[in-house]
Design a protein around this motif. Structure first.
Motif, mmCIF file in Angstrom:
data_model
loop_
_atom_site.group_PDB
_atom_site.id
_atom_site.type_symbol
_atom_site.label_atom_id
_atom_site.label_comp_id
_atom_site.label_asym_id
_atom_site.label_seq_id
_atom_site.Cartn_x
_atom_site.Cartn_y
_atom_site.Cartn_z
ATOM 1 N N ARG A 116 28.994 38.379 34.041
ATOM 2 C CA ARG A 116 28.311 37.831 32.861
ATOM 3 C C ARG A 116 27.631 36.517 33.208
ATOM 4 O O ARG A 116 28.146 35.715 33.983
ATOM 5 C CB ARG A 116 29.340 37.574 31.740
ATOM 6 C CG ARG A 116 29.849 38.830 31.078
ATOM 7 C CD ARG A 116 29.108 39.143 29.770
ATOM 8 N NE ARG A 116 29.259 38.071 28.777
ATOM 9 C CZ ARG A 116 30.271 38.000 27.918
ATOM 10 N NH1 ARG A 116 31.253 38.898 27.955
ATOM 11 N NH2 ARG A 116 30.309 37.049 27.026
ATOM 12 N N PHE A 117 26.465 36.310 32.621
ATOM 13 C CA PHE A 117 25.701 35.090 32.887
ATOM 14 C C PHE A 117 26.461 33.830 32.466
ATOM 15 O O PHE A 117 27.048 33.773 31.392
ATOM 16 C CB PHE A 117 24.362 35.172 32.130
ATOM 17 C CG PHE A 117 23.541 33.931 32.227
ATOM 18 C CD1 PHE A 117 22.852 33.617 33.396
ATOM 19 C CD2 PHE A 117 23.461 33.045 31.163
ATOM 20 C CE1 PHE A 117 22.091 32.453 33.502
ATOM 21 C CE2 PHE A 117 22.707 31.879 31.250
ATOM 22 C CZ PHE A 117 22.024 31.594 32.421
ATOM 23 N N ARG A 118 26.479 32.857 33.363
ATOM 24 C CA ARG A 118 26.997 31.521 33.036
ATOM 25 C C ARG A 118 25.900 30.527 33.364
ATOM 26 O O ARG A 118 25.288 30.619 34.443
ATOM 27 C CB ARG A 118 28.242 31.204 33.876
ATOM 28 C CG ARG A 118 29.535 31.285 33.098
ATOM 29 C CD ARG A 118 30.754 31.108 34.001
ATOM 30 N NE ARG A 118 30.910 32.209 34.952
ATOM 31 C CZ ARG A 118 30.759 32.090 36.274
ATOM 32 N NH1 ARG A 118 30.468 30.937 36.812
ATOM 33 N NH2 ARG A 118 30.901 33.135 37.080
ATOM 34 N N LYS A 119 25.654 29.602 32.486
ATOM 35 C CA LYS A 119 24.547 28.663 32.695
ATOM 36 C C LYS A 119 24.807 27.806 33.934
ATOM 37 O O LYS A 119 25.829 27.116 33.994
ATOM 38 C CB LYS A 119 24.451 27.770 31.452
ATOM 39 C CG LYS A 119 23.075 27.288 31.163
ATOM 40 C CD LYS A 119 23.096 26.532 29.845
ATOM 41 C CE LYS A 119 21.815 25.766 29.777
ATOM 42 N NZ LYS A 119 21.148 25.715 28.591
ATOM 43 N N PRO A 120 23.911 27.849 34.919
ATOM 44 C CA PRO A 120 24.149 27.050 36.114
ATOM 45 C C PRO A 120 23.643 25.611 35.938
ATOM 46 O O PRO A 120 22.899 25.330 34.996
ATOM 47 C CB PRO A 120 23.315 27.768 37.177
ATOM 48 C CG PRO A 120 22.185 28.349 36.412
ATOM 49 C CD PRO A 120 22.674 28.635 35.032
ATOM 50 N N ASN A 134 9.643 29.641 34.389
ATOM 51 C CA ASN A 134 10.124 29.580 33.024
ATOM 52 C C ASN A 134 11.601 29.135 33.126
ATOM 53 O O ASN A 134 12.318 29.594 34.024
ATOM 54 C CB ASN A 134 9.991 31.001 32.459
ATOM 55 C CG ASN A 134 10.801 31.234 31.233
ATOM 56 O OD1 ASN A 134 12.029 31.079 31.244
ATOM 57 N ND2 ASN A 134 10.127 31.643 30.184
ATOM 58 N N LYS A 135 12.046 28.268 32.226
ATOM 59 C CA LYS A 135 13.376 27.660 32.342
ATOM 60 C C LYS A 135 14.499 28.716 32.404
ATOM 61 O O LYS A 135 15.423 28.631 33.208
ATOM 62 C CB LYS A 135 13.585 26.734 31.143
ATOM 63 C CG LYS A 135 14.913 26.038 31.121
ATOM 64 C CD LYS A 135 14.930 24.943 30.063
ATOM 65 C CE LYS A 135 16.329 24.396 29.863
ATOM 66 N NZ LYS A 135 17.118 25.179 28.921
ATOM 67 N N TYR A 136 14.365 29.751 31.559
ATOM 68 C CA TYR A 136 15.436 30.760 31.504
ATOM 69 C C TYR A 136 15.451 31.617 32.767
ATOM 70 O O TYR A 136 16.501 32.023 33.257
ATOM 71 C CB TYR A 136 15.300 31.630 30.243
ATOM 72 C CG TYR A 136 15.336 30.766 29.003
ATOM 73 C CD1 TYR A 136 16.517 30.141 28.624
ATOM 74 C CD2 TYR A 136 14.187 30.544 28.251
ATOM 75 C CE1 TYR A 136 16.562 29.306 27.527
ATOM 76 C CE2 TYR A 136 14.219 29.713 27.140
ATOM 77 C CZ TYR A 136 15.403 29.096 26.783
ATOM 78 O OH TYR A 136 15.448 28.266 25.707
ATOM 79 N N VAL A 137 14.252 31.872 33.281
ATOM 80 C CA VAL A 137 14.153 32.643 34.520
ATOM 81 C C VAL A 137 14.801 31.837 35.654
ATOM 82 O O VAL A 137 15.583 32.363 36.457
ATOM 83 C CB VAL A 137 12.664 32.960 34.843
ATOM 84 C CG1 VAL A 137 12.515 33.462 36.263
ATOM 85 C CG2 VAL A 137 12.112 33.973 33.856
ATOM 86 N N GLU A 139 17.119 29.612 35.463
ATOM 87 C CA GLU A 139 18.584 29.626 35.305
ATOM 88 C C GLU A 139 19.168 30.928 35.869
ATOM 89 O O GLU A 139 20.178 30.918 36.565
ATOM 90 C CB GLU A 139 18.954 29.482 33.823
ATOM 91 C CG GLU A 139 18.821 28.053 33.346
ATOM 92 C CD GLU A 139 19.112 27.901 31.856
ATOM 93 O OE1 GLU A 139 19.145 26.748 31.399
ATOM 94 O OE2 GLU A 139 19.283 28.928 31.147
ATOM 95 N N ASP A 140 18.497 32.030 35.566
ATOM 96 C CA ASP A 140 18.962 33.325 36.090
ATOM 97 C C ASP A 140 18.929 33.343 37.617
ATOM 98 O O ASP A 140 19.851 33.819 38.272
ATOM 99 C CB ASP A 140 18.051 34.450 35.570
ATOM 100 C CG ASP A 140 18.566 35.053 34.279
ATOM 101 O OD1 ASP A 140 19.772 34.938 34.018
ATOM 102 O OD2 ASP A 140 17.753 35.635 33.545
#
Ligand SMILES: C[S@@+](CC[C@H](N)C(=O)[O-])C[C@H]1O[C@@H](n2cnc3c(N)ncnc32)[C@H](O)[C@@H]1O
Length: 377
Positions: A116-120, A134-137, A139-140
């Motif tokens: 599961r994704f955890r904000k790095p 893009n900020k979300y990209v 982070e992924d």
């Protein structure tokens, strides 16, 4: 066949123009994993081998880039060795030319995409890199990069690393324009899906290629000093050095080094050909200093290639002319002259492409030719 002023035979094969580019690779599995604008195609390697006129035992590519020579050699059953000054290129070439246990790759993929994704933490990512995503990209990407770094098996880790590098470059806003990276905003798909699809494609591709010869040796090194190779230890060289006056592209991988290969960035001035400064007293020749620096390095490359090639064998260099305000420098002729000095004979120059050369983008000053120079020891 015509002859140059200096009597080198020149054969024109402009019908083969496309093979000098990366474009034909787009349709070949594995070859197309990392789009490298400066790369040549699988079809060029096939053509170069036909120019050899014999079956080589060991092919060397001392400027291996993304590994096209080695891949083709493996497919056709030739042994091969690749060298590049760029750790990124070496990583890509290695990953493309290894044998894998497909089941282990599938299992690892399942593991990774189940997390599961955890904000790095993005605090140690520079604002230079941040502007390209893009900020979300981003982070992924950082999240997956941490997962990939924690894979224990080096071969599997490198496989996913290259998948991540390729996927990230496809969703980034970076547009490579010569030596400059520009921000060109676009809509980007959800990264997790995109990365997953790319890994699935890579695994499928591996099932499509059939390798005959063993894994090639690929290493970070300098084509001017191939110390690890014994005299007469290879019997063909197929390669394409950085082009004169087009060397700057080596600097456009700053994003990849910062995000994925931290601390491995090469020292460009020391490692890459043509970037060192020529001495003041050498700068008085008819050639611009950058061209002098380039050919000085290319002479060292020729000397090393001559040393490691066995007798009566061939080296094929693909290279292009350089355009300067003072005129076009014909790299194929310069290289042929130097090769003659170094004890090669020049079998022929095959002209494969030509571009109009202009001064200030409008005034035509000649043609810059891209050619394969066929040398014999
Ligand atoms: C034109 S590209 C080669 C492309 C390759 N034929 C392909 O299709 O991927 C030139 C390569 O030379 C490498 N290079 C530059 N200086 C070098 C040096 N001194 N020794 C080895 N490689 C070097 C660059 O990193 C780049 O990958």
């Amino acid at each position: 066949m015509t002859r140059s002023q200096n009597n080198f035979p020149i054969e024109e094969r402009y019908d083969l123009r496309l093979i000098t580019t990366f474009i034909p690779n787009k349709r070949y599995p594995v070859y197309n994993w990392f789009y490298f604008k400066e790369g040549f195609s699988r079809d060029f390697v096939e053509y170069a081998i036909s120019l050899l006129g014999y079956k080589p035992r060991v092919i060397l590519d001392p400027f291996v880039g993304v590994g096209t020579t080695l891949l083709y050699a493996r497919e056709k059953g030739y042994h091969s060795i690749g060298v590049d000054a760029s750790p990124l290129m070496v990583l890509v070439s290695k990953v493309k030319t290894r044998d894998y246990n497909i089941k282990s790759l599938r299992e690892e993929a399942q593991k990774i995409f189940r997390v599961r994704f955890r904000k790095p933490n993005l605090s140690n990512i520079s604002s230079f890199v941040k502007q390209f995503f893009n900020k979300y990209v981003l982070e992924d990407i950082v999240f997956f990069n941490e997962l990939v770094d924690s894979i224990e098996d080096e071969k599997i880790r490198n496989f996913f690393k290259v998948g991540l590098i390729c996927s990230s470059s496809k969703v980034s806003y970076a547009y490579r324009d010569g030596s400059v990276l520009r921000v060109v905003k676009k809509n980007t798909p959800p990264f997790r899906k995109f990365f997953k699809r790319f890994i699935r494609k890579m695994i499928k591709d591996l099932e499509k290629v059939k390798f005959i010869s063993p894994e090639p040796e690929v290493r970070v090194g300098d084509a001017r000093r191939l110390d690890f190779l014994k005299d007469s230890s290879v019997d063909a060289v197929i390669t394409s050095p950085p082009y004169l006056n087009k060397i700057e592209y080596t600097k456009v991988y700053r994003i990849e080094y910062e995000l994925f290969l931290r601390g491995e960035e090469p020292n460009l001035l020391r490692s890459f050909i043509g970037l060192s400064k020529v001495e003041e007293d050498e700068a008085d020749s008819s050639m611009p200093p950058v061209a002098r620096a380039y050919f000085k390095d290319m002479r060292l490359v020729l000397r090393e290639v001559k040393r490691v090639l066995s007798e009566d064998k061939k080296a094929i260099f693909l290279l292009a002319g350089g355009v300067f305000p003072t005129g076009v420098i014909e790299s194929d002729i310069e290289l042929s002259e130097m090769a003659t000095d170094e004890g090669f004979s020049v079998e022929k120059i095959v002209a494969l492409n030509k571009r109009v050369a202009t001064r200030n983008r409008v005034e035509k000053i000649g043609w810059a030719r891209e050619s394969a120079v066929v040398l014999k020891t």
